[in-house]
Design a protein around this motif. Structure first.
Motif, PDB file in Angstrom:
ATOM      1  N   ASN A 256       0.989  -0.987   0.118  1.00 38.83           N
ATOM      2  CA  ASN A 256      -0.059   0.019  -0.094  1.00 38.83           C
ATOM      3  C   ASN A 256       0.921   1.176   0.192  1.00 38.83           C
ATOM      4  OD1 ASN A 256      -2.488  -1.528   0.203  1.00 38.83           O
ATOM      5  ND2 ASN A 256      -2.201  -1.734   2.321  1.00 38.83           N
ATOM      6  N   GLY A 257       2.092   1.070  -0.141  1.00 36.47           N
ATOM      7  CA  GLY A 257       2.933   2.194  -0.046  1.00 36.47           C
ATOM      8  C   GLY A 257       3.202   2.871   1.164  1.00 36.47           C
ATOM      9  N   MET A 258       3.102   2.020   2.507  1.00 35.65           N
ATOM     10  CA  MET A 258       3.535   2.371   3.776  1.00 35.65           C
ATOM     11  C   MET A 258       4.812   1.935   3.946  1.00 35.65           C
ATOM     12  SD  MET A 258       0.510   3.788   4.021  1.00 35.65           S
ATOM     13  CE  MET A 258       0.453   4.249   5.686  1.00 35.65           C
ATOM     14  N   ILE A 259       5.484   3.118   4.485  1.00 37.78           N
ATOM     15  CA  ILE A 259       7.131   2.761   4.993  1.00 37.78           C
ATOM     16  C   ILE A 259       7.053   1.833   5.830  1.00 37.78           C
ATOM     17  CG2 ILE A 259       9.201   3.884   5.588  1.00 37.78           C
ATOM     18  CD1 ILE A 259       8.001   6.383   4.421  1.00 37.78           C
ATOM     19  N   THR A 260       7.949   0.769   5.766  1.00 37.11           N
ATOM     20  CA  THR A 260       8.394  -0.189   6.935  1.00 37.11           C
ATOM     21  C   THR A 260       9.733   0.044   7.447  1.00 37.11           C
ATOM     22  OG1 THR A 260       8.689  -1.885   5.462  1.00 37.11           O
ATOM     23  CG2 THR A 260       6.392  -1.761   6.327  1.00 37.11           C
TER      24      THR A 260
ATOM     25  N   ARG B  94      13.118  -3.418  -6.175  1.00 36.34           N
ATOM     26  CA  ARG B  94      12.945  -4.782  -6.178  1.00 36.34           C
ATOM     27  C   ARG B  94      11.589  -5.440  -5.483  1.00 36.34           C
ATOM     28  NH1 ARG B  94      15.905  -3.661  -9.542  1.00 36.34           N
ATOM     29  NH2 ARG B  94      18.047  -4.473  -9.937  1.00 36.34           N
ATOM     30  N   LEU B  95      10.950  -6.274  -5.837  1.00 30.43           N
ATOM     31  CA  LEU B  95       9.708  -6.771  -5.314  1.00 30.43           C
ATOM     32  C   LEU B  95       9.772  -8.099  -4.353  1.00 30.43           C
ATOM     33  CD1 LEU B  95       8.688  -4.758  -7.433  1.00 30.43           C
ATOM     34  CD2 LEU B  95       6.563  -5.871  -7.613  1.00 30.43           C
ATOM     35  N   ILE B  96       9.080  -8.233  -3.268  1.00 33.44           N
ATOM     36  CA  ILE B  96       9.257  -9.454  -2.675  1.00 33.44           C
ATOM     37  C   ILE B  96       7.752  -9.744  -2.284  1.00 33.44           C
ATOM     38  CG2 ILE B  96       9.711 -10.527  -0.282  1.00 33.44           C
ATOM     39  CD1 ILE B  96      12.047  -8.913   0.123  1.00 33.44           C
ATOM     40  N   HIS B  97       7.272 -10.825  -2.979  1.00 29.88           N
ATOM     41  CA  HIS B  97       5.966 -11.459  -2.863  1.00 29.88           C
ATOM     42  C   HIS B  97       5.477 -12.268  -1.778  1.00 29.88           C
ATOM     43  CE1 HIS B  97       6.588 -10.033  -7.094  1.00 29.88           C
ATOM     44  NE2 HIS B  97       5.368  -9.609  -6.915  1.00 29.88           N
ATOM     45  N   ASN B  98       4.122 -12.443  -1.319  1.00 29.55           N
ATOM     46  CA  ASN B  98       3.763 -13.112  -0.479  1.00 29.55           C
ATOM     47  C   ASN B  98       3.528 -14.568  -1.207  1.00 29.55           C
ATOM     48  OD1 ASN B  98       3.468 -11.669   1.876  1.00 29.55           O
ATOM     49  ND2 ASN B  98       1.905 -10.437   0.787  1.00 29.55           N
ATOM     50  N   ALA B  99       3.067 -15.626  -0.291  1.00 28.76           N
ATOM     51  CA  ALA B  99       2.667 -16.821  -1.150  1.00 28.76           C
ATOM     52  C   ALA B  99       1.650 -16.676  -2.182  1.00 28.76           C
ATOM     53  CB  ALA B  99       2.531 -17.908  -0.196  1.00 28.76           C
ATOM     54  N   ASP B 100       0.666 -15.752  -1.892  1.00 26.24           N
ATOM     55  CA  ASP B 100      -0.503 -15.813  -2.994  1.00 26.24           C
ATOM     56  C   ASP B 100      -0.227 -14.983  -3.928  1.00 26.24           C
ATOM     57  OD1 ASP B 100      -0.218 -13.353  -1.612  1.00 26.24           O
ATOM     58  OD2 ASP B 100      -2.496 -13.441  -0.655  1.00 26.24           O
ATOM     59  N   GLY B 101       1.079 -14.232  -4.254  1.00 24.49           N
ATOM     60  CA  GLY B 101       1.261 -13.348  -5.170  1.00 24.49           C
ATOM     61  C   GLY B 101       1.385 -11.827  -4.952  1.00 24.49           C
ATOM     62  N   SER B 102       0.532 -11.747  -3.878  1.00 24.81           N
ATOM     63  CA  SER B 102       0.531 -10.362  -3.385  1.00 24.81           C
ATOM     64  C   SER B 102       2.065  -9.837  -3.141  1.00 24.81           C
ATOM     65  CB  SER B 102      -0.342 -10.014  -2.380  1.00 24.81           C
ATOM     66  OG  SER B 102      -0.161 -10.629  -1.405  1.00 24.81           O
ATOM     67  N   ILE B 103       1.892  -8.354  -3.038  1.00 26.72           N
ATOM     68  CA  ILE B 103       3.489  -7.620  -2.883  1.00 26.72           C
ATOM     69  C   ILE B 103       3.532  -7.610  -1.262  1.00 26.72           C
ATOM     70  CG2 ILE B 103       4.686  -5.509  -2.964  1.00 26.72           C
ATOM     71  CD1 ILE B 103       3.501  -5.082  -5.718  1.00 26.72           C
ATOM     72  N   LYS B 104       4.596  -8.227  -0.918  1.00 29.07           N
ATOM     73  CA  LYS B 104       4.859  -8.096   0.726  1.00 29.07           C
ATOM     74  C   LYS B 104       5.742  -6.829   0.809  1.00 29.07           C
ATOM     75  CE  LYS B 104       6.194 -11.655   3.060  1.00 29.07           C
ATOM     76  NZ  LYS B 104       6.863 -12.848   3.519  1.00 29.07           N
ATOM     77  N   ARG B 105       6.808  -6.459   0.098  1.00 27.31           N
ATOM     78  CA  ARG B 105       7.610  -5.311   0.282  1.00 27.31           C
ATOM     79  C   ARG B 105       8.210  -4.866  -1.068  1.00 27.31           C
ATOM     80  NH1 ARG B 105       5.823  -5.798   4.516  1.00 27.31           N
ATOM     81  NH2 ARG B 105       6.864  -5.869   6.501  1.00 27.31           N
ATOM     82  N   VAL B 106       8.492  -3.702  -1.169  1.00 24.07           N
ATOM     83  CA  VAL B 106       9.024  -2.932  -2.494  1.00 24.07           C
ATOM     84  C   VAL B 106      10.086  -2.369  -1.556  1.00 24.07           C
ATOM     85  CG1 VAL B 106       9.133  -1.378  -4.108  1.00 24.07           C
ATOM     86  CG2 VAL B 106       6.923  -2.786  -3.921  1.00 24.07           C
ATOM     87  N   ILE B 107      11.281  -2.762  -2.228  1.00 25.78           N
ATOM     88  CA  ILE B 107      12.854  -2.390  -1.779  1.00 25.78           C
ATOM     89  C   ILE B 107      13.202  -1.308  -2.770  1.00 25.78           C
ATOM     90  CG2 ILE B 107      15.097  -2.808  -1.026  1.00 25.78           C
ATOM     91  CD1 ILE B 107      14.159  -5.571  -0.357  1.00 25.78           C
TER      92      ILE B 107
ATOM     93  N   THR C 280       8.691   4.218  -6.881  1.00 29.78           N
ATOM     94  CA  THR C 280       8.147   3.112  -6.050  1.00 29.78           C
ATOM     95  C   THR C 280       6.689   2.759  -6.216  1.00 29.78           C
ATOM     96  OG1 THR C 280       9.923   3.816  -4.473  1.00 29.78           O
ATOM     97  CG2 THR C 280       8.279   2.326  -3.441  1.00 29.78           C
ATOM     98  N   LEU C 281       5.751   3.900  -6.123  1.00 30.91           N
ATOM     99  CA  LEU C 281       4.607   3.528  -6.418  1.00 30.91           C
ATOM    100  C   LEU C 281       4.216   2.944  -7.664  1.00 30.91           C
ATOM    101  CD1 LEU C 281       2.884   6.739  -4.584  1.00 30.91           C
ATOM    102  CD2 LEU C 281       3.252   4.284  -3.548  1.00 30.91           C
ATOM    103  N   LYS C 282       4.777   3.540  -8.737  1.00 27.96           N
ATOM    104  CA  LYS C 282       4.832   2.719 -10.021  1.00 27.96           C
ATOM    105  C   LYS C 282       5.000   1.507 -10.246  1.00 27.96           C
ATOM    106  CE  LYS C 282       5.616   7.333 -12.478  1.00 27.96           C
ATOM    107  NZ  LYS C 282       6.437   8.087 -13.234  1.00 27.96           N
ATOM    108  N   SER C 283       6.261   1.212  -9.357  1.00 31.01           N
ATOM    109  CA  SER C 283       6.830  -0.464  -9.310  1.00 31.01           C
ATOM    110  C   SER C 283       5.496  -1.249  -8.543  1.00 31.01           C
ATOM    111  CB  SER C 283       7.991  -0.391  -8.393  1.00 31.01           C
ATOM    112  OG  SER C 283       8.512  -1.551  -8.397  1.00 31.01           O
ATOM    113  N   ILE C 284       4.611  -0.581  -7.639  1.00 30.16           N
ATOM    114  CA  ILE C 284       3.661  -1.488  -7.127  1.00 30.16           C
ATOM    115  C   ILE C 284       2.565  -1.409  -8.226  1.00 30.16           C
ATOM    116  CG2 ILE C 284       1.996  -1.137  -5.355  1.00 30.16           C
ATOM    117  CD1 ILE C 284       3.855  -0.061  -3.324  1.00 30.16           C
ATOM    118  N   GLU C 285       2.128  -0.448  -8.607  1.00 29.48           N
ATOM    119  CA  GLU C 285       1.024  -0.476  -9.665  1.00 29.48           C
ATOM    120  C   GLU C 285       1.535  -1.578 -10.820  1.00 29.48           C
ATOM    121  OE1 GLU C 285      -1.331   2.565 -12.823  1.00 29.48           O
ATOM    122  OE2 GLU C 285       0.568   3.392 -11.421  1.00 29.48           O
TER     123      GLU C 285
END
Length: 421
Positions: free
Chosen positions: A105-109, A170-183, A144-149
């Motif tokens: 969702n673009g929230m900083i972790t 770079r993208l890290i995905h969850n098992a269901d294919g959703s985005i876990k993190r964008v680095i 970064t948001l374009k990478s999520i989109e």
């Protein structure tokens, strides 16, 4: 008696069965594969990814003692990513580029110190907020948001908004294919651009020093030699105009050389608050009385516990340049100058703010360029030299300006050890 022993035995067996079930449940909950061999018992246990139950086997040859454990941990899947970020955070703070982790969702972790310092935010306060609050840019300009989109990484894209540099995601995905993190890693090229400009300036400066300085020295020497044989009017002209102008030209060349060539910095441990109130304050107070200027200090008490490595004389030159610029831009109203210090992340920020007319937006990007000046008698080297001095102290110098005045922000690294109490 036999009944009591039998009851105790049954109780012990039940306890052992319970412990065995406890170990089995524990192994089931382990998400990562492993292989454990106990040579003393002659047994092996192997658990593969995706399996709940391990496979237990026996060794063909029993060894006397010893055991071996082999783990196959996938950090992105087998551990909570928050733990990985907590482990990586102090390491990424050492990287001189901007590194930011966001969720889908673009929230900083995670935000490293370089990114926080260069954007002027408190690193801890920005965690959990949207990346637009860090960058202060509209969403459509945030790569970064374009990478999520697009749900795909971005390689070496040039950024030409308020920040100039190269960004990778770079993208890290969850098992269901959703985005876990964008680095995201952003490499600023501003320093490289400034270095190239100064390299050119250095080559020009070397030529200027050789081709102009020597003739100036010769002319000045002959003027001094012949002036006693000339009429009084000519002597006055030489003393009041010609020699001062030659010295001024020589001074311009010296300043330009100081900008283009690295100067030697003789640093000592100094307390920045003490430097502002005592060393700088004493120099400014007399000038302030002379020009009817109000000077106010607002210092962060926490900085009393730290020091910086700095050349005191060179820092004084920086602030005297800023002070004289403020005087020259003075309007009819009383000029007020506020000097404040602040502890921010791992740096000290020094604010030099005036209530003058401000710098027009059309020229503010050029005020640090050599020979850029809006004054008729100005050389345009004062601010260039000031920023060069700050950079030689491993710091940065920025400017903000508006209708209410101008603020120069100087950032210097804090010495890691506490100052003596």
């Amino acid at each position: 008696m036999l009944n009591t022993s039998h009851q105790q035995l049954n109780k012990r067996i039940a306890q052992l069965e319970k412990e065995l079930q406890f170990y089995k449940n524990f192994i089931k909950e382990l998400t990562f594969p492993f292989e454990f061999t106990d040579y003393t018992l002659g047994m092996t246990m192997e658990k593969k990814r995706g399996q709940k139950e391990p496979i237990i086997g026996f060794l063909p040859v029993q060894h006397e003692n010893g055991a071996h454990l082999q783990l196959d941990v996938d950090l992105s899947n087998d551990l909570p990513f928050e733990q990985i970020e907590a482990f990586l955070s102090p390491i990424l703070d050492l990287v001189p580029h901007h590194i930011v982790f966001v969720d889908g969702n673009g929230m900083i972790t995670l935000c490293n110190l370089q990114a926080a310092n260069d954007t002027g935010v408190n690193r801890d306060s920005v965690i959990g907020k949207h990346i637009r609050e860090l960058l202060q840019l509209p969403d459509e300009l945030i790569v970064t948001l374009k990478s999520i989109e697009k749900n795909e990484p971005i390689y070496n894209q040039e950024v030409l908004d308020r920040y100039y540099g190269i960004i990778n995601t770079r993208l890290i995905h969850n098992a269901d294919g959703s985005i876990k993190r964008v680095i995201s890693m952003f490499q600023s090229l501003n320093l490289m651009k400034e270095t190239e400009k100064l390299a050119v300036a250095g080559r020009i400066a070397a030529g200027i020093a050789h081709e102009i300085r020597n003739p100036l020295t010769t002319v000045r020497g002959y003027l001094q030699f012949f002036k006693n044989d000339l009429p009084d009017k000519i002597i006055a002209l030489i003393d009041k105009l010609l020699i001062p102008e030659l010295d001024r030209a020589n001074g311009i060349i010296t300043d330009f050389l100081n900008i283009a060539k690295p100067a030697e910095v003789k640093t000592n441990h100094i307390n920045i608050n003490q430097f502002i109130t005592e060393d700088l304050g004493i120099l400014l107070q007399s000038e302030a009385l002379l020009h009817n200027i109000k000077v106010h200090f607002d210092l962060d008490e926490r900085l009393g516990m730290y020091d910086v490595e700095a050349d005191k004389n060179q820092l004084l030159q920086v602030f005297l340049n800023l002070f004289r610029n403020a005087i020259e831009a003075k309007t009819e109203r009383t000029l007020c100058i506020a000097i404040s210090s602040k502890l921010h992340n791992n740096i000290v920020q020094i604010y030099f703010q005036d209530n003058g007319p401000g710098i027009p937006p059309t020229i503010i990007e050029h005020i640090f360029d050599p020979f850029f000046s809006t004054k008729e008698a100005g050389t345009g080297l004062g601010l260039s030299l000031s920023r060069k001095i700050v950079e030689l102290h491993k710091g940065t110098m920025k400017v903000q300006s508006g209708e209410d005045g101008t603020c120069f922000i100087i950032e210097l690294p804090i010495n890691q050890r506490e100052a003596a109490s």
